[in-house]
Scaffold this active site. Structure first.
Site, PDB file in Angstrom:
ATOM      1  N   LYS A  14     -18.401  64.649 -13.311  1.00 16.04           N
ATOM      2  CA  LYS A  14     -17.932  65.891 -13.927  1.00 16.04           C
ATOM      3  C   LYS A  14     -18.965  66.504 -14.871  1.00 16.04           C
ATOM      4  O   LYS A  14     -19.214  67.687 -14.830  1.00 16.04           O
ATOM      5  CB  LYS A  14     -16.674  65.651 -14.786  1.00 16.04           C
ATOM      6  N   ARG A  89      -6.175  66.293 -19.996  1.00 15.55           N
ATOM      7  CA  ARG A  89      -6.133  64.940 -19.463  1.00 15.55           C
ATOM      8  C   ARG A  89      -4.729  64.344 -19.483  1.00 15.55           C
ATOM      9  O   ARG A  89      -4.540  63.207 -19.064  1.00 15.55           O
ATOM     10  CB  ARG A  89      -7.029  64.056 -20.325  1.00 15.55           C
ATOM     11  N   ARG A 128     -24.763  52.945 -14.967  1.00 17.69           N
ATOM     12  CA  ARG A 128     -25.326  53.801 -16.020  1.00 17.69           C
ATOM     13  C   ARG A 128     -25.182  53.182 -17.414  1.00 17.69           C
ATOM     14  O   ARG A 128     -25.735  53.695 -18.375  1.00 17.69           O
ATOM     15  CB  ARG A 128     -24.688  55.191 -15.981  1.00 17.69           C
ATOM     16  N   ARG A 134     -23.426  54.481 -24.391  1.00 17.78           N
ATOM     17  CA  ARG A 134     -22.036  54.747 -24.760  1.00 17.78           C
ATOM     18  C   ARG A 134     -21.288  53.454 -25.000  1.00 17.78           C
ATOM     19  O   ARG A 134     -21.338  52.540 -24.191  1.00 17.78           O
ATOM     20  CB  ARG A 134     -21.351  55.577 -23.657  1.00 17.78           C
ATOM     21  N   ARG A 145     -10.453  52.484 -18.715  1.00 23.35           N
ATOM     22  CA  ARG A 145     -10.539  53.950 -18.558  1.00 23.35           C
ATOM     23  C   ARG A 145     -10.037  54.379 -17.186  1.00 23.35           C
ATOM     24  O   ARG A 145      -9.372  55.402 -17.052  1.00 23.35           O
ATOM     25  CB  ARG A 145     -11.982  54.420 -18.787  1.00 23.35           C
TER      26      ARG A 145
HETATM   27  P1  ADP Z   1     -15.275  59.863 -18.860  1.00 22.98           P
HETATM   28  O1  ADP Z   1     -14.730  60.976 -18.014  1.00 22.98           O
HETATM   29  O2  ADP Z   1     -16.379  59.133 -18.202  1.00 22.98           O
HETATM   30  O3  ADP Z   1     -14.219  58.940 -19.393  1.00 22.98           O
HETATM   31  P2  ADP Z   1     -15.608  61.596 -21.204  1.00 22.98           P
HETATM   32  O4  ADP Z   1     -16.869  61.847 -21.964  1.00 22.98           O
HETATM   33  O5  ADP Z   1     -14.944  62.767 -20.555  1.00 22.98           O
HETATM   34  O6  ADP Z   1     -15.994  60.492 -20.126  1.00 22.98           O
HETATM   35  O7  ADP Z   1     -14.520  60.899 -22.157  1.00 22.98           O
HETATM   36  C1  ADP Z   1     -14.815  59.775 -22.947  1.00 22.98           C
HETATM   37  C2  ADP Z   1     -13.622  59.392 -23.816  1.00 22.98           C
HETATM   38  O8  ADP Z   1     -13.299  60.471 -24.710  1.00 22.98           O
HETATM   39  C3  ADP Z   1     -12.310  59.126 -23.078  1.00 22.98           C
HETATM   40  O9  ADP Z   1     -12.216  57.800 -22.596  1.00 22.98           O
HETATM   41  C4  ADP Z   1     -11.269  59.412 -24.171  1.00 22.98           C
HETATM   42  O10 ADP Z   1     -11.170  58.347 -25.093  1.00 22.98           O
HETATM   43  C5  ADP Z   1     -11.888  60.590 -24.907  1.00 22.98           C
HETATM   44  N1  ADP Z   1     -11.431  61.890 -24.352  1.00 22.98           N
HETATM   45  C6  ADP Z   1     -12.207  62.829 -23.726  1.00 22.98           C
HETATM   46  N2  ADP Z   1     -11.461  63.889 -23.370  1.00 22.98           N
HETATM   47  C7  ADP Z   1     -10.191  63.629 -23.764  1.00 22.98           C
HETATM   48  C8  ADP Z   1      -8.962  64.330 -23.677  1.00 22.98           C
HETATM   49  N3  ADP Z   1      -8.858  65.534 -23.081  1.00 22.98           N
HETATM   50  N4  ADP Z   1      -7.848  63.737 -24.185  1.00 22.98           N
HETATM   51  C9  ADP Z   1      -7.902  62.556 -24.783  1.00 22.98           C
HETATM   52  N5  ADP Z   1      -9.026  61.833 -24.900  1.00 22.98           N
HETATM   53  C10 ADP Z   1     -10.171  62.357 -24.408  1.00 22.98           C
END
Ligand code: ADP
Length: 200
Positions: A14, A89, A128, A134, A145
């Site tokens: 994404k 989400r 990665r 991270r 996750r």
């Molecule tokens: P990935 O899609 O690989 O999990 P992101 O950078 O999108 O990576 O998200 C990393 C973390 O940030 C998530 O596991 C969550 O803890 C938090 N997060 C990101 N976007 C949201 C959201 N819309 N609602 C709740 N938590 C979020």
């Protein structure tokens, strides 16, 4: 206004695709993951709170995420559009988002759903983990996750299908090929306001 959501499990690409879409269509890339990690870096009380969730692989509470998103989109009237990456989400976030867009009279155009098989997702994320830096890219947290995605985020597909807004993209190919398919979905929308249900 071109308002897009890119949707997919962790590791579906994404972030990479969003950056390319933002550049090509000259819209603003809003990644909730990046916004939340910035907050963590600043080490504010809010950042400390957010960190507890991210490090466990759990979703950050809706109210925190919604506040961040509101701050970003308010006061940006007149810009060409947004690509929302990692948001919404949860169903609750999606409903609040619909209300927000309604109020601003800037409807959501298209939800691009990138599909990748689960085994590939795990391998990509583990692959990665060494360079990403991270804190949530470790074996156990990645599994969490993916589980959280299935339970809390996956139901959004039906939510947006019911609105007729989902274009599903097969995301197993190389980056440029996936990008080509996404552009095809966006261009079709821009030319005819039609949503292609699936782009192989
Ligand atoms: P990935 O899609 O690989 O999990 P992101 O950078 O999108 O990576 O998200 C990393 C973390 O940030 C998530 O596991 C969550 O803890 C938090 N997060 C990101 N976007 C949201 C959201 N819309 N609602 C709740 N938590 C979020």
């Amino acid at each position: 206004m071109l308002n897009l959501v890119i949707f997919g499990p962790p590791g579906s690409g994404k972030g990479t695709q969003s950056a390319k879409i933002a550049e090509k269509y000259r819209i603003t890339h809003l990644s909730t993951g990046d916004l939340l990690r910035q907050e963590v870096e600043h080490d504010t009380p809010l950042g400390k709170e957010i960190r507890k969730y991210i490090d466990k692989g759990l979703l950050v509470p809706d109210e925190i995420v919604l506040r961040e998103i509101k701050q970003q989109i308010n006061g940006q009237e007149g810009i060409p559009g947004f690509i929302f990456d990692g948001f919404p989400r949860t169903i609750n976030q999606a409903e609040a988002f619909d209300r927000m867009l309604d109020q601003n009279d800037t409807p959501l155009c298209l939800v691009i759903s990138v599909e990748v098989e689960e085994e590939e997702l795990f391998n990509r994320l583990m692959g990665r983990s060494e360079d990403s830096g991270r804190s949530d890219d470790s074996d156990e947290i990645i599994k969490r996750r993916l589980k959280v995605y299935k339970e809390q985020t996956f139901p959004l597909i039906s939510y947006y299908k019911a609105q007729g807004k989902i274009a599903t993209i097969k995301g197993m190919d190389p980056v440029e090929q996936v990008f080509g398919k996404i552009c095809h979905a966006i261009d079709t929308y821009l030319c005819s306001r039609k949503v292609l249900p699936v782009v192989y």
